[in-house]
Design a protein around this motif. Structure first.
Motif, short mmCIF file in Angstrom:
data_model
loop_
_atom_site.label_atom_id
_atom_site.label_comp_id
_atom_site.label_asym_id
_atom_site.label_seq_id
_atom_site.Cartn_x
_atom_site.Cartn_y
_atom_site.Cartn_z
N PRO A 89 35.14 -49.66 -43.23
CA PRO A 89 34.81 -50.43 -44.31
C PRO A 89 33.68 -51.46 -43.95
O PRO A 89 33.55 -52.00 -42.68
N LEU A 90 33.12 -51.95 -44.91
CA LEU A 90 31.84 -52.84 -44.92
C LEU A 90 31.97 -53.88 -43.89
O LEU A 90 31.13 -54.24 -42.82
N PRO A 91 33.02 -54.67 -44.26
CA PRO A 91 33.30 -55.97 -43.43
C PRO A 91 33.71 -55.58 -41.96
O PRO A 91 33.02 -56.33 -40.84
N GLN A 92 34.32 -54.57 -41.77
CA GLN A 92 34.28 -54.18 -40.26
C GLN A 92 33.13 -53.70 -39.63
O GLN A 92 32.91 -54.09 -38.44
N GLY A 100 28.27 -57.01 -31.60
CA GLY A 100 27.28 -56.27 -30.93
C GLY A 100 26.16 -57.26 -30.92
O GLY A 100 25.69 -57.40 -29.43
N LEU A 101 25.82 -58.02 -31.70
CA LEU A 101 24.57 -58.77 -31.36
C LEU A 101 24.83 -59.77 -30.46
O LEU A 101 23.86 -60.21 -29.69
#
Ligand SMILES: Nc1ncnc2c1ncn2[C@@H]1O[C@H](COP(=O)(O)OP(=O)(O)OP(=O)(O)O)[C@@H](O)[C@H]1O
Ligand SMILES: Nc1ncnc2c1ncn2[C@@H]1O[C@H](COP(=O)(O)OP(=O)(O)OP(=O)(O)O)[C@@H](O)[C@H]1O
Ligand SMILES: [Mg+2]
Ligand SMILES: [Mg+2]
Lengths: 347, 575, 340, 343, 338
Positions: A89-92, A100-101
């Motif tokens: 899902p998008l939030p994930q 990651g950043l």
């Protein structure tokens, strides 16, 4: 960086001692620095968030785009989707992106199957080389011509200079690039049509010459369409200076015209131009997309453009951050460098 | 003075995309698969002239009666470029890896989707067990990699095979150099078990800009380019030292009509125009289109007007309709068909379907394909001639595939590259290819026809009788043609050019009339013969470097001199 | 408008007054806070012209702006007719109809794109919208400010006027609303010696004709002598001496006032006292008497002799109350002048 | 012998709006070691004269007349010679010190610049000299390393003065050195100039529009109006009793504190400053003159002798014979001009 | 130097006429205020004002006309606009369809087709003329979006200091940082392909520059004493912004506008070049893109490749020159001086 004011001895005459003294100055510099860094950091975070959502609304399914026109089984598609994390899902996805950043991990490129960071590292060199050279040449050319133009304003040289610069400024860069290829590359065979290196060339010197040779046309294109702004800025900023009384002072001291220009007018007029050069250094990284495309320069611009079609989300996201980051970084540098150059704005 | 590898002959090829990966398990782009054709061996190869599968690593093969077990005899004289022998074990290992490791199946997984197992009972025998019969067993386009090198790879999804050069392979060439995004260099493998290549070196250099490629060819920077536009082909045609290769196309260009999107279960979805479910309307649309005009204006004559689904380059399968079947360009006929079927012409020149829907249709076109864009414009104007208003939407391929998947389209441009074996492109129009649920479409048309499906199954079963299979395939194409859901417009030629003063001869595939770049096999590059001595592309640039650098220096010096001359001249008496 | 019914304020009640006013400016970039106005009590009574004098940067403009509500006081209070000034936009608007400001720089005070008419009518339009007699009132204001015949100036742009004319337009703009108080900030500082007299005559005439009260801000003592009734000398954010013009300029008590008077080129008698050093910095106001570091009395040892030197260095002489008497915020003056 | 002698100097600016005769025939001289004050309202051409002395005017200005600096005519000098004369023969303290100093170069460098240029002193010597000069004008040596913006207006003006002294010139032209400053700072600067000039025997020409300042500082005074000198004479007498109405108005504009006459009675000069591009015929002061006569419209007055060592450009200073000599009509009509100007 | 730093509207007029001074100046200063003569009827005042405006315009024209480059730009521009508007009068749209085009494929220039034909046989000259319609429209509308947005943000941010300004400027900064071309490419890719999309993509990405410029100018204007005077007179925010700030930033905006139009036209062609244009409309960028995809550059079909590029360059140049000339007229500091 040297702290401003460090030359003022602490034992100043009462009443005329510089405000705040040395300690205060250092403190202020730190605060100034901190403030700038903080602003830059906030901007960067905003850009990162924008980048994620901006590209999520890009249409198209990377998986189908990547496999377009080839025979693939549904399982393969499923695998790819899972690999890319697109089944989340998008939030994930956003969370993963942010996490990651934090680790400087921009994810894996969908197209190239390598970490985006690696991809960028590989491509950033050529882009910086091209954009940097282009900007530096354009800046030097623009500054020289602008200085000449302003100092002899109204002369034939001024008019020709200005006219040529503005005409070049109005030409679409990609078009000029194509024309240059036709005229210089195939017409005369003087320069290679595209790319950055002749394959197989080795030896540092040979490679350098070869790269320089390949750079001539793209750099010429960049310079042609960008030098006008440096020139016009320099010209008008020098014109602004030219009415100044301190130049009359310099003349009154008996300085030659050339010295008045070189020692007084030009350095002062240069200051406002510096910020512009820095800003442009930042922006040009994204701005070379067109030149890179036309001349097949293996840089970030062409990577971005190819990534957008897929869409290779991790790549375009990261590149967007890099492009914006370049501007932020250069802004920051300009903020830090300018006070070193211009004592008036020293904190 | 540029290179230290001046010895030998170099063939420089301009390609429009950089390689995405050097790993055969990951590479998906055409350039990369071509590289692998040159640097690895495959189980079988394709005949340069006829495109038929021919032996390669496999000298011969057997099939069990149920078609599920295949036994290949592997050559025993093949060596890896590092001197290790290539055995059946390497092949079995490569296949098995793909069966077992999803990451390894990324690029070519579809070939092994039906594999139960791949084993090597001995060094020269390979046994593959299938779960169901597979038509592509002699067209397994899977590069075989050396087990002794690849065994150590931990993550196939991330290993790009670009660390140690030269890259160990067994093909006619060995990859010796790689500049990401710029070039790939291959050296001839003199130990190759077939005829060794004649050029000593091939360089693939990336030039996305088509015009730059042409100019590079003109200046001798590269020896071979492909993907010419018709105008470029025309321009290069008469030029000295350049040969244009006008090859029959492997691709067809088509558009599909949304006949009502459905899932396999018959659940309708999407918002395709309802009138398009009427075959009469679809056929009338076809009759309104002048394919010759497209051939002429879009392809500059470098194409064939097409009817059948399989391009004419494959004469065995190519099909043309009988005269009474033809849906040829005839606006009057098309108008009559529509009038008869009750499509009334409105005052604004747009018809209304019998159900009362205005014939206002969307046409989705890929914005990255200029020929499609032009065709889209032609279609729009032509269909206006029979009272259909087209909303021409030139969109990003992503948008287009979204529209297709969700069934929210009316007309959509498409086109496939057809392999010598047409199984895949035929398979995508079976009812099985319909999505299981809305949005999971993989094909390009919501086509489902029982008769077609039966024929499809039948041709699968008769792969060992080529003639019979070809007949069935033609029948299938007739159905496609008549249903007018998948409407083939043209077979565009492939236009390529090479410097005949650098390459004296080169093999095309199929021969004659075939293409050079993107062959099934490595024939073009192994057959290419250098013309004259020392005419490699390496010579060009170094002279150019000197001249170019010289020119820059001269300009700079002259400019600087002028500047200082002016200054010194004017500085004294000025204020 | 309510005030029209109230009639003139009782004589003696100041129209405008500042009480214990402080204005501080936060320093930017780590610089200290500038105490531009540092405790001021000041009254302007009806029909009175008060001159506020002091060297550059001592806070005169800031005080004037604060009186008009253009700057908010950090503490203390501004009162109009005894009522504390309210900073709501409605109240401010009503207040500014009755109290007008004439700014330091006449050239800058006029929008270069507005005609003289527009500039003068601006106040009318803000407060009364499109008044029917607008034109007449504008003409009247211009004429009163000495621009006659007014019609000739209506459509001129500021750059077509001389400095003196511009200043008069600004004054006309203030007069058009029939204000009760005018705060004029250096009304002549930017003008040539030959033009200034005219403007000052105008101010005097208005006071005489209309009973206007005015606060005239200046750093020129001569100007105070020319027009003012009372004078307040400001030093580093505080009024250090007040009194009538004759008292303060005739017999100055504060050493600073004395120094100021002594350096006037035409001072005649007496050795000019040139204070050493630069104008002081409001971010670093010295302790004790704020003037002690530059004080010639202290330096010459006279304060020592009077026995106040210690207090000068440590004890703040305090804020002068706003009344009529001649006072100076100076330990030495208090010691040596029995009247106080 | 006069160190500086200006004869019939005319300066005309060419502008888009036509010719602007900013200076219309100015002549004066400065003896070695003496101080000349030039007053006049804004725009009357004072700075133009100052700049003309070293030929520093923009190219849009055309000059005529003679400027003899130590006997040599500046206007006909070759550029090379002129450059050598500049700052050594005469140096200038400009009107706005803020703008006359280069904001981005250190003060020391700016002071040292002419020293290095003219005296061919070694850099080390120059540095030493800069320190001396700064101390001379009451600034600590370390200030040499400051930038102009780090100094206050008064300090900057002092730097300008130090700079002007750098090459030990024989003449200093000070163009409104105190106009922008506070009374207190003004007093400081004036004292400084006074002291330095007195100590070193330098000639000086000081420009201001404040007559009282000049009267305090200078030996002689010249009052300019609309591009001309309208009054000239010993400083004290000119200030106390001007013979030209403009000079009178100027000195009257400065209130004398304690003088009941000026209490609540500011005096000024009505009317607008003259526009050099459109001067009225006759006496250019006539439109603002309270005592103008009919003949003023006809005569363009020049400097006539007006008492011992004095001159004024007003018909009213002329006796009848003088008037007749000068060709002024109707001189007899005004018999008693003297009353106004009795000192 | 004390050059007036703000634009003067009417340079046709000199400074205050000297003739008006003496009568009034010589009047005794203590003379009681003379009864004001009855004001002239308002109509005449309005007429006078109108007359003044006319004269201001004349002055403006004269000042502008002095800039030869600016006049050239203006002339070129006028020509293009007129030709674009009048295009339907002399071009038959049928000749611009891909199926009904009259000419042959890639015919070189001839008397009939002065600039040759394209792949469909359409006259390139007609295409370029017709393309001006879209290109200019895009240029103007995108500029409008950009300038309107930029002006609003700039003035508001400049007028209201503090938090307001900070928030707005942070947003602006954030937009400034986003690379324009990249943003425009991304936006154009996200939205459906149409001219409107291009307009929005350009407009949305270019406003921050304008905003910054306007804000800077607003702040400069706000620092002028006449703003303080307006406030001291009781004027509120709207009064200050509309009556004082806006008129004073107008020249900046106007000059900026002309500069942006040129940029927008180039940007349109750039987006088309990157394949993000709307191929069903004829615009210069579109023609260039068609020419490029047809391989015209390397095929020697110069008549397809050069004209649209030259047209873009000329129009962009024309606008740039106009912009510079306007800047010069409005900003006396830029006028040649001294
Ligand atoms: N907005 C502000 N922010 C910070 N400091 C300010 C501000 N306004 C004034 N100051 C400081 O407050 C002090 C007093 O300033 P003000 O303008 O009131 O002086 P002034 O007496 O009017 O001087 P002048 O005679 O030069 O006009 C100065 O030191 C000034 O630097
Ligand atoms: N470069 C120029 N071009 C045209 N006119 C000029 C120029 N410089 C000065 N003037 C005009 O010449 C006249 C004299 O100017 P100047 O600067 O000499 O006056 P000033 O007496 O020094 O005045 P201030 O006291 O204001 O410094 C003025 O009317 C001015 O407008
Ligand atoms: Mg002030
Ligand atoms: Mg001057």
């Amino acid at each position: 960086m040297t702290a401003p004011h460090d030359e003022a001895p602490a034992a100043a005459t009462p009443g005329t001692e510089p405000r705040g003294g040395r300690r205060g100055a250092a403190h202020r510099t730190l605060r100034y620095l901190g403030g700038r860094l903080l602003t830059a950091a906030v901007s960067l975070v905003a850009v990162m968030v924008t980048s994620f959502f901006l590209f999520r609304i890009l249409p198209g399914d990377p998986v189908t785009a990547l496999t377009q026109g080839r025979a693939v089984s549904p399982e393969q598609l499923e695998n790819m989707r899972r690999d890319f994390g697109l089944d989340q899902p998008l939030p994930q996805q956003f969370l993963d992106y942010c996490l990651g950043l934090l680790r400087f991990d921009f994810g894996m490129s969908y197209q190239y199957r390598v970490p985006v960071a690696e991809l960028i590292a590989e491509r950033i060199g050529p882009t910086v080389l091209l954009a940097g050279t282009g900007t530096i040449v354009a800046a030097i050319l623009g500054l020289l011509l602008g200085t000449g133009s302003a100092w002899r304003r109204g002369s034939a040289m001024d008019r020709v200079n200005t006219g040529v610069a503005l005409t070049m400024w109005s030409v679409p860069s990609f078009w000029l690039g194509l024309i240059l290829i036709v005229v210089f590359a195939s017409g005369t065979g003087l320069f290679p049509t595209s790319g950055m290196m002749t394959p197989g060339v080795s030896g540092t010197f040979n490679v350098a010459v070869d790269v320089a040779h390949h750079m001539v046309l793209p750099v010429a294109t960049m310079v042609a369409v960008t030098y006008a702004q440096y020139m016009m800025i320099m010209r008008s900023s020098l014109l602004d200076e030219m009415g100044s009384d301190y130049l009359t002072t310099a003349r009154a001291k008996g300085l030659r015209d050339a010295l008045v220009l070189r020692r007084h007018a030009a350095p002062n007029a240069l200051l406002p131009t510096v910020t512009l050069i820095f800003l442009n250094l930042g922006r040009v990284v994204a701005g070379v997309i067109l030149v890179e495309t036309v001349f097949a320069w293996p840089g970030l611009g062409s990577l971005f453009y190819s990534g957008l079609g897929v869409p290779d989300l991790p790549t375009v996201q990261a590149l967007f951050v890099v492009f914006a980051g370049a501007v932020i970084l250069m802004n920051l540098l300009a903020d830090l460098v300018y006070p070193m150059l211009d004592p008036r704005v020293r904190v | 003075a540029g290179t230290d590898e001046d010895s030998g002959t170099t063939l420089t090829v301009a390609v429009s995309q950089p390689a995405d990966s050097l790993s055969p398990f990951l590479a998906q782009r055409l350039i990369s698969t071509n590289l692998h054709r040159l640097s690895y061996d495959y189980l079988t190869n394709y005949d340069p002239a006829t495109n038929e599968p021919i032996p390669a690593l496999a000298e011969s093969w057997d099939t069990s009666d149920d078609g599920l077990t295949w036994t290949f005899q592997i050559r025993d004289d093949v060596e890896w470029s590092d001197g290790e022998p290539l055995t059946a074990d390497d092949i079995a290992w490569t296949y098995t890896k793909m069966i077992e490791d999803d990451a390894a199946a990324t690029a070519n997984g579809n070939f092994v989707a039906n594999f139960e197992s791949a084993t090597a009972p001995d060094a020269t025998t390979l046994e593959i067990v299938l779960s169901e019969p597979q038509a592509t067993m002699l067209a397994l386009d899977i590069p075989i990699v050396p087990r002794h090198i690849w065994e150590d790879v931990e993550n196939f999804g991330e290993f790009n095979n670009d660390e140690d050069f030269p890259i160990v392979g067994s093909g006619p060439f060995v990859i010796t150099g790689y500049e990401p995004n710029q070039s790939v260099t291959l050296e001839a493998n003199d130990n190759y078990w077939r005829d060794p290549p004649r050029f000593d070196r091939i360089v693939f250099t990336t030039m996305p800009e088509q015009d730059a490629q042409v100019e590079a060819l003109r200046s001798g920077e590269v020896s071979l380019i492909s993907g010419l536009t018709p105008a470029q082909a025309d321009a290069l045609e008469g030029e000295d030292g350049i040969t244009v290769n006008n090859a029959t196309g492997k691709r067809f260009q088509a558009f599909t009509i949304n006949p009502g999107a459905e899932t396999q279960d018959g659940e309708a979805f999407g918002d395709g125009h309802p009138a398009l479910q009427d075959r009469v309307l679809r056929q009338a649309i076809m009759r309104a289109i002048d394919k010759d005009e497209i051939v002429e204006n879009v392809y500059g004559g470098y194409a064939e007007p097409a009817e059948g689904y399989i391009p004419s380059r494959y004469p065995d399968y190519a099909w043309t309709p009988a005269d009474d079947q033809r849906l040829d360009f005839d606006v009057d006929a098309a108008n009559r068909m529509l009038d008869d079927a009750g499509y009334e012409m409105g005052d604004d020149g747009v018809r209304t379907s019998p159900d009362g829907d205005r014939l206002e249709l969307r046409l989705h076109v890929h914005n990255d394909r200029p020929d499609y864009v032009s065709i889209g414009q032609v279609l729009t104007e032509r269909l206006a001639g029979i009272g259909i208003e087209i909303d021409n939407q030139t969109v990003d391929p992503g948008v287009l595939s979204d529209a297709l998947n969700s069934g929210d389209y009316d007309l959509i441009m498409t086109g496939w590259s057809v392999n010598p074996d047409p199984d895949y492109v035929l398979g995508i129009h079976t009812c099985d290819a319909l999505p299981e649920e809305p949005g999971t479409m993989r094909s390009d048309a919501y086509f489902c026809n029982e008769e077609y499906d039966e024929l499809y199954a039948e041709q699968l079963a008769t792969y060992d009788d080529p003639q019979a299979r070809a007949d069935i395939v033609k029948d299938m194409q007739a159905i496609l043609y008549e249903e007018a859901v998948v409407n083939v417009l043209t077979y565009a030629n492939t236009l390529e050019a090479y410097r005949s003063d650098q390459i004296s001869s080169i093999q095309v595939q199929p021969d004659p009339g075939g293409n050079i770049w993107g062959q099934d096999g490595h024939w073009s590059f192994t057959s290419a013969t250098p013309a004259g001595a020392g005419s490699g592309a390496g010579a060009g640039p170094s002279a150019g470097v000197l001249a170019g650098v010289g020119a820059v220096v001269v300009v700079a010096v002259a400019g600087g001199a002028f500047y200082f001359w002016r200054r010194s001249k004017t500085s004294e008496d000025r204020e | 408008m309510e005030t029209a019914e109230q009639g003139p304020p009782a004589a003696g009640t100041p129209v405008l007054s500042a009480a214990d006013l402080y204005v501080r400016f936060k320093g930017r970039g780590g610089r200290g806070t500038a105490r531009a106005v540092d405790g001021v009590d000041l009254d302007v009574r009806p029909g009175e012209i008060v001159a506020l004098v002091g060297e550059s940067g001592c806070g005169k403009t800031t005080l004037a702006r604060t009186l008009l509500g253009l700057e908010k006081a950090s503490s203390g209070r501004v009162a109009f007719e005894g009522e504390p000034l309210k900073y709501g936009s409605r109240q401010l608007k009503a207040f500014r109809k009755r109290v007008q400001l004439v700014l330091q720089d006449p050239s800058g005070s006029l929008n270069p794109r507005h005609t003289v008419y527009d500039a003068v009518a601006e106040g009318l339009r803000i407060h009364e919208g499109a008044a029917a007699d607008e034109e007449q009132r504008v003409a009247e204001a211009l004429a009163r400010a000495g621009l006659r015949p007014p019609e000739r100036y209506f459509l001129r742009y500021p750059h077509e006027l001389s400095g003196g004319q511009r200043q008069r337009v600004v004054i006309a703009g203030a007069l058009v609303l029939d204000p009760e108080v005018i705060i004029a900030d250096e009304p002549v500082a930017s003008l040539d010696a030959s033009v200034r007299g005219e403007i000052l005559q105008l101010l005097l005439r208005l006071r005489d004709d209309l009973g206007l009260s005015a606060l005239v801000v200046t750093h020129d003592l001569g100007l105070a002598w020319n027009i003012a009734d009372r004078v307040a000398v400001m030093y580093l954010g505080r009024v250090v001496e007040t009194g009538t013009v004759e008292e303060v300029l005739g017999s100055p008590r504060h050493p600073y006032t004395r120094a100021l008077l002594s350096v006037l080129p035409d001072a005649g008698a007496g050795e000019p006292v040139v204070l050493a050093g630069e104008p002081p910095d409001p971010t670093r106001i010295p302790g004790g008497c704020r003037f002690h570091a530059r004080c010639q009395i202290l330096a010459s040892g006279e304060a020592e002799r009077a026995g106040v030197a210690g207090r000068c260095r440590t004890e703040d002489p305090g804020i002068l109350p706003a009344d009529d008497t001649h006072r100076a915020a100076c330990h030495w003056a208090r010691e040596t002048t029995p009247a106080e | 012998m006069n160190y500086l002698e200006v004869k019939d100097l005319h300066v005309t600016y060419r502008t888009a709006g036509g010719e602007v005769p900013a200076v219309r025939g100015v002549g004066f001289s400065v003896e070695p070691g003496r101080k000349l004050g030039v007053a006049g309202e804004s725009g009357c051409g004072k700075s133009t004269v100052a700049l003309a002395l070293l030929r520093l005017l923009p190219s849009s200005a055309t000059l005529s007349g003679e400027i003899l600096l130590d006997g040599e005519d500046v206007l006909t000098m070759r550029w090379g010679r002129l450059r050598a004369v500049r700052w050594v023969g005469a140096s200038i303290v400009f009107q706005g010190a803020m703008h006359s100093l280069n904001a981005v170069r250190r003060i020391g460098d700016q002071i040292a610049e002419p020293i290095l240029l003219h005296n061919t002193a070694t850099p080390a010597e120059a540095t030493r000299r800069v320190g001396e000069l700064l101390e001379h004008v009451g600034l600590p040596r370390w200030r040499a390393r400051s930038f102009p913006h780090e100094l206050s207006g008064g300090q900057r003006q002092r730097v300008m003065i130090a700079m002007a002294l750098a090459c030990e010139p024989r003449l200093i032209i000070a163009d409104e050195p105190t106009t922008a400053l506070d009374v207190m700072i003004q007093a400081q600067i004036l004292r400084l100039i006074d002291r330095l000039v007195g100590e070193q025997g330098i000639s000086m020409m000081m420009i201001s529009h404040d007559l009282s300042v000049l009267a305090d500082t200078c030996d002689r005074l010249a009052v300019m109006y609309a591009g001309r000198i309208v009054e000239e004479g010993p400083a004290g007498t000119v200030f106390a009793g001007a013979r030209h109405p403009y000079g009178g108005a100027l000195s009257a504009a400065f209130p004398r504190i304690g003088d009941p006459a000026s209490r609540r009675a500011p005096s000024g000069l009505a009317g607008d400053p003259p526009d050099p591009a459109a001067l009225p015929g006759g006496c250019s002061f006539r439109p603002r003159c309270a005592v103008a006569e009919d003949r003023c419209a006809e005569v363009d007055p020049v400097l006539w002798p007006a008492g011992p060592d004095r001159a004024a450009a007003c018909v009213r200073v002329l006796t009848d014979e003088q008037a007749a000599e000068a060709g002024v009509p109707g001189a007899a009509a005004t018999a008693t001009p003297e009353k106004e100007t009795s000192a | 130097m004390s050059a007036p730093e703000l634009p003067r509207e009417d340079d046709g007029e000199g400074a205050a006429p000297a003739g008006t001074v003496p009568a009034q100046g010589a009047a005794p200063v203590h003379e009681p205020a003379a009864p004001t003569p009855p004001p002239p009827p308002p109509a005449s005042r309005r007429a006078l004002l109108w007359e003044r405006r006319r004269r201001a315009l004349t002055g403006f024209r004269r000042e502008y006309a002095r800039n030869r480059a600016g006049m050239f730009g203006f002339g070129a521009l006028l020509l293009f606009v007129v030709v674009a508007v009048a295009a339907p009068l002399f071009i038959d749209p049928a000749g611009l369809t891909v199926t009904g085009a009259p000419g042959g494929r890639f015919e070189p220039p001839s008397a009939q087709y002065p600039l040759g034909t394209d792949a469909f046989g359409r006259s390139v000259l007609d295409l370029v003329v017709w393309g001006a319609r879209i290109s200019l429209t895009v240029g103007f509308l995108a500029t409008f979006v950009c300038v309107a947005l930029g002006t609003l943000v700039g003035i508001v941010a400049g007028h209201f200091g503090g938090v307001w300004s900070n928030v707005l400027m942070r947003i602006t900064d954030w937009f400034v940082v986003l690379p324009t071309l990249v943003m425009a490419v991304a936006l154009a890719a996200v939205m459906s392909r149409s001219t409107l999309t291009i307009i929005i993509a350009i407009g949305v990405t270019c406003w921050p520059t304008t905003a910054r410029l306007v804000r800077a100018q607003t702040i400069a204007v706000e620092a002028r004493p006449y703003i303080e005077r307006a406030r001291a007179l009781g004027g509120g925010h709207t009064h200050v912004m509309l009556r004082h700030v806006l008129p004073n930033v107008t020249p900046v905006i106007l000059a900026q506008t002309t500069l942006i139009v040129g940029e927008s036209i180039i940007m349109e062609s750039t987006l088309a070049f990157l394949g993000l244009g709307d191929p069903s409309t004829i615009s210069w960028g579109g023609i260039l893109q068609d020419a490029r995809t047809a391989g015209a550059v390397s095929s020697g079909i110069w008549w397809y490749m050069l004209p649209p590029g030259v047209a873009i360059a000329v129009v962009a140049l024309a606008f740039t020159l106009c912009g510079r000339a306007l800047e010069g007229v409005f900003n006396p500091r830029l006028r040649e001086r001294r």
